[in-house]
Design a protein around this motif. Structure first.
Motif, PDB file in Angstrom:
ATOM      1  N   LEU A  22      -0.740  -4.279  13.344  1.00  0.00           N
ATOM      2  CA  LEU A  22      -0.968  -2.846  13.189  1.00  0.00           C
ATOM      3  C   LEU A  22       0.183  -2.111  13.860  1.00  0.00           C
ATOM      4  O   LEU A  22       0.483  -2.373  15.033  1.00  0.00           O
ATOM      5  CB  LEU A  22      -2.297  -2.449  13.847  1.00  0.00           C
ATOM      6  CG  LEU A  22      -2.639  -0.969  13.863  1.00  0.00           C
ATOM      7  CD1 LEU A  22      -2.968  -0.476  12.453  1.00  0.00           C
ATOM      8  CD2 LEU A  22      -3.806  -0.706  14.798  1.00  0.00           C
ATOM      9  N   ASN A  23       0.835  -1.211  13.130  1.00  0.00           N
ATOM     10  CA  ASN A  23       1.853  -0.351  13.730  1.00  0.00           C
ATOM     11  C   ASN A  23       1.103   0.701  14.533  1.00  0.00           C
ATOM     12  O   ASN A  23       0.497   1.611  13.977  1.00  0.00           O
ATOM     13  CB  ASN A  23       2.714   0.300  12.646  1.00  0.00           C
ATOM     14  CG  ASN A  23       3.767   1.236  13.202  1.00  0.00           C
ATOM     15  OD1 ASN A  23       3.881   1.434  14.406  1.00  0.00           O
ATOM     16  ND2 ASN A  23       4.543   1.835  12.308  1.00  0.00           N
ATOM     17  N   HIS A  42      -8.795   3.478  -1.341  1.00  0.00           N
ATOM     18  CA  HIS A  42      -9.143   2.336  -0.497  1.00  0.00           C
ATOM     19  C   HIS A  42      -9.172   1.104  -1.387  1.00  0.00           C
ATOM     20  O   HIS A  42     -10.026   1.003  -2.257  1.00  0.00           O
ATOM     21  CB  HIS A  42     -10.502   2.539   0.179  1.00  0.00           C
ATOM     22  CG  HIS A  42     -10.547   3.755   1.055  1.00  0.00           C
ATOM     23  ND1 HIS A  42      -9.804   3.865   2.203  1.00  0.00           N
ATOM     24  CD2 HIS A  42     -11.219   4.915   0.932  1.00  0.00           C
ATOM     25  CE1 HIS A  42     -10.020   5.045   2.757  1.00  0.00           C
ATOM     26  NE2 HIS A  42     -10.876   5.705   2.007  1.00  0.00           N
ATOM     27  N   VAL A  84       0.855  -1.188   0.000  1.00  0.00           N
ATOM     28  CA  VAL A  84       0.000   0.000   0.000  1.00  0.00           C
ATOM     29  C   VAL A  84       0.895   1.244   0.000  1.00  0.00           C
ATOM     30  O   VAL A  84       2.085   1.151   0.310  1.00  0.00           O
ATOM     31  CB  VAL A  84      -0.956  -0.017   1.214  1.00  0.00           C
ATOM     32  CG1 VAL A  84      -1.903  -1.209   1.117  1.00  0.00           C
ATOM     33  CG2 VAL A  84      -0.202  -0.027   2.519  1.00  0.00           C
ATOM     34  N   TYR A 134       3.689  -2.645  17.915  1.00  0.00           N
ATOM     35  CA  TYR A 134       2.694  -3.314  17.090  1.00  0.00           C
ATOM     36  C   TYR A 134       1.653  -4.048  17.923  1.00  0.00           C
ATOM     37  O   TYR A 134       1.975  -4.675  18.931  1.00  0.00           O
ATOM     38  CB  TYR A 134       3.368  -4.343  16.173  1.00  0.00           C
ATOM     39  CG  TYR A 134       4.347  -3.714  15.238  1.00  0.00           C
ATOM     40  CD1 TYR A 134       3.966  -3.309  13.966  1.00  0.00           C
ATOM     41  CD2 TYR A 134       5.656  -3.486  15.640  1.00  0.00           C
ATOM     42  CE1 TYR A 134       4.865  -2.708  13.118  1.00  0.00           C
ATOM     43  CE2 TYR A 134       6.562  -2.882  14.786  1.00  0.00           C
ATOM     44  CZ  TYR A 134       6.167  -2.493  13.531  1.00  0.00           C
ATOM     45  OH  TYR A 134       7.054  -1.891  12.695  1.00  0.00           O
ATOM     46  N   GLU A 158       4.520   1.993   1.955  1.00  0.00           N
ATOM     47  CA  GLU A 158       5.127   0.776   2.477  1.00  0.00           C
ATOM     48  C   GLU A 158       6.009   0.135   1.414  1.00  0.00           C
ATOM     49  O   GLU A 158       5.576  -0.104   0.292  1.00  0.00           O
ATOM     50  CB  GLU A 158       4.062  -0.200   2.961  1.00  0.00           C
ATOM     51  CG  GLU A 158       3.329   0.371   4.151  1.00  0.00           C
ATOM     52  CD  GLU A 158       2.310  -0.572   4.755  1.00  0.00           C
ATOM     53  OE1 GLU A 158       2.247  -1.739   4.346  1.00  0.00           O
ATOM     54  OE2 GLU A 158       1.571  -0.110   5.634  1.00  0.00           O
ATOM     55  N   PRO A 191      -8.636  -4.975   8.747  1.00  0.00           N
ATOM     56  CA  PRO A 191      -7.412  -4.642   9.500  1.00  0.00           C
ATOM     57  C   PRO A 191      -7.729  -4.502  10.986  1.00  0.00           C
ATOM     58  O   PRO A 191      -8.873  -4.256  11.369  1.00  0.00           O
ATOM     59  CB  PRO A 191      -6.981  -3.291   8.920  1.00  0.00           C
ATOM     60  CG  PRO A 191      -7.647  -3.201   7.590  1.00  0.00           C
ATOM     61  CD  PRO A 191      -8.954  -3.966   7.741  1.00  0.00           C
ATOM     62  N   ILE A 199       6.708   0.197   7.390  1.00  0.00           N
ATOM     63  CA  ILE A 199       5.254   0.292   7.529  1.00  0.00           C
ATOM     64  C   ILE A 199       4.873   1.619   8.179  1.00  0.00           C
ATOM     65  O   ILE A 199       5.474   2.030   9.165  1.00  0.00           O
ATOM     66  CB  ILE A 199       4.696  -0.921   8.295  1.00  0.00           C
ATOM     67  CG1 ILE A 199       3.185  -0.865   8.363  1.00  0.00           C
ATOM     68  CG2 ILE A 199       5.310  -1.050   9.662  1.00  0.00           C
ATOM     69  CD1 ILE A 199       2.563  -2.195   8.656  1.00  0.00           C
ATOM     70  N   GLN A 200       3.907   2.260   7.597  1.00  0.00           N
ATOM     71  CA  GLN A 200       3.459   3.572   8.050  1.00  0.00           C
ATOM     72  C   GLN A 200       2.840   3.498   9.447  1.00  0.00           C
ATOM     73  O   GLN A 200       2.310   2.455   9.853  1.00  0.00           O
ATOM     74  CB  GLN A 200       2.426   4.137   7.073  1.00  0.00           C
ATOM     75  CG  GLN A 200       2.988   4.477   5.709  1.00  0.00           C
ATOM     76  CD  GLN A 200       3.978   5.608   5.788  1.00  0.00           C
ATOM     77  OE1 GLN A 200       3.747   6.625   6.428  1.00  0.00           O
ATOM     78  NE2 GLN A 200       5.126   5.420   5.135  1.00  0.00           N
ATOM     79  N   HIS A 212       0.151   3.607  12.238  1.00  0.00           N
ATOM     80  CA  HIS A 212      -1.277   3.286  12.276  1.00  0.00           C
ATOM     81  C   HIS A 212      -1.733   2.539  11.020  1.00  0.00           C
ATOM     82  O   HIS A 212      -2.844   2.733  10.549  1.00  0.00           O
ATOM     83  CB  HIS A 212      -2.114   4.550  12.511  1.00  0.00           C
ATOM     84  CG  HIS A 212      -1.597   5.363  13.643  1.00  0.00           C
ATOM     85  ND1 HIS A 212      -1.715   4.969  14.954  1.00  0.00           N
ATOM     86  CD2 HIS A 212      -0.887   6.532  13.664  1.00  0.00           C
ATOM     87  CE1 HIS A 212      -1.126   5.865  15.733  1.00  0.00           C
ATOM     88  NE2 HIS A 212      -0.613   6.815  14.979  1.00  0.00           N
ATOM     89  N   SER A 213      -0.844   1.691  10.502  1.00  0.00           N
ATOM     90  CA  SER A 213      -1.131   0.933   9.286  1.00  0.00           C
ATOM     91  C   SER A 213      -0.847  -0.543   9.519  1.00  0.00           C
ATOM     92  O   SER A 213      -0.034  -0.910  10.363  1.00  0.00           O
ATOM     93  CB  SER A 213      -0.262   1.471   8.137  1.00  0.00           C
ATOM     94  OG  SER A 213      -0.544   0.778   6.935  1.00  0.00           O
TER      95      SER A 213
END
Length: 169
Positions: A110-111, A144, A32, A82, A35, A165, A57-58, A60-61
């Motif tokens: 999730l980060n 999205h 995405v 995470y 990333e 997610p 990884i970004q 909150h992703s």
């Protein structure tokens, strides 16, 4: 005890070239937006045995809940904090944490930090670089990602989307 005593006469030795990769070098793939996967070794290098890459990884992703039906996955968390789900277990992993996700396990992460995170990931067997080569153009061209468009790509590589997610606590 000698090697001959252990039955080494039946061992076949195959010599393959080794691979050395500098810190910021490797095969780049994308997921995405924001990333990047930096492959240090792919299934093409290992006769399909494994992949190893660094994933940025970004904040909150993270990916949706999914399954790898044919691959084991390991994650060594280099930076970030995470939230991780493997099957019914939900827990936190900080930098230095490690998880093994057996094939067939439902999982997501999730980060939860406000900073870019990094993870060292392995897949066995390998070949995930081919998945991301096909996946990235689809998810990077939309705000999205449409599950109807990405589900067939997941299925082609033995992966399955099984939920949304993770949400931050």
């Amino acid at each position: 005890m000698s090697i001959a005593t252990l039955g080494a006469s039946n061992i076949q030795v195959t010599t393959r070239p080794h691979k050395v990769v500098a810190a910021n070098d490797g095969l780049r793939r994308h997921s995405v937006p924001g990333e990047t996967l930096l492959y240090k070794v792919t299934g093409d290098d290992t006769e399909g045995a494994l992949d190893c890459f660094v994933l940025t990884i970004q904040p909150h992703s993270g990916p949706p809940l999914h399954i790898h039906h044919q691959q084991h996955e390991t994650i060594y968390f280099l930076t970030g904090s995470y939230k991780v789900q493997i099957d019914g277990d939900v827990f936190r992993c900080e930098a230095g944490g490690f998880v093994h996700i057996p094939r067939g396990a439902r999982h997501a992460f999730l980060n939860v930090s406000d900073r870019l995170g990094e993870r060292m990931v392995t897949f066995a067997p390998g070949g995930t670089d081919k998945f991301f080569e096909e996946f990235a153009p689809v998810v990077r061209s939309a705000d999205h990602p449409d599950p109807a468009k990405i589900a067939p790509i997941f299925a082609k590589y033995g992966w399955e989307l099984v939920g949304p997610p993770l949400l931050a606590d």
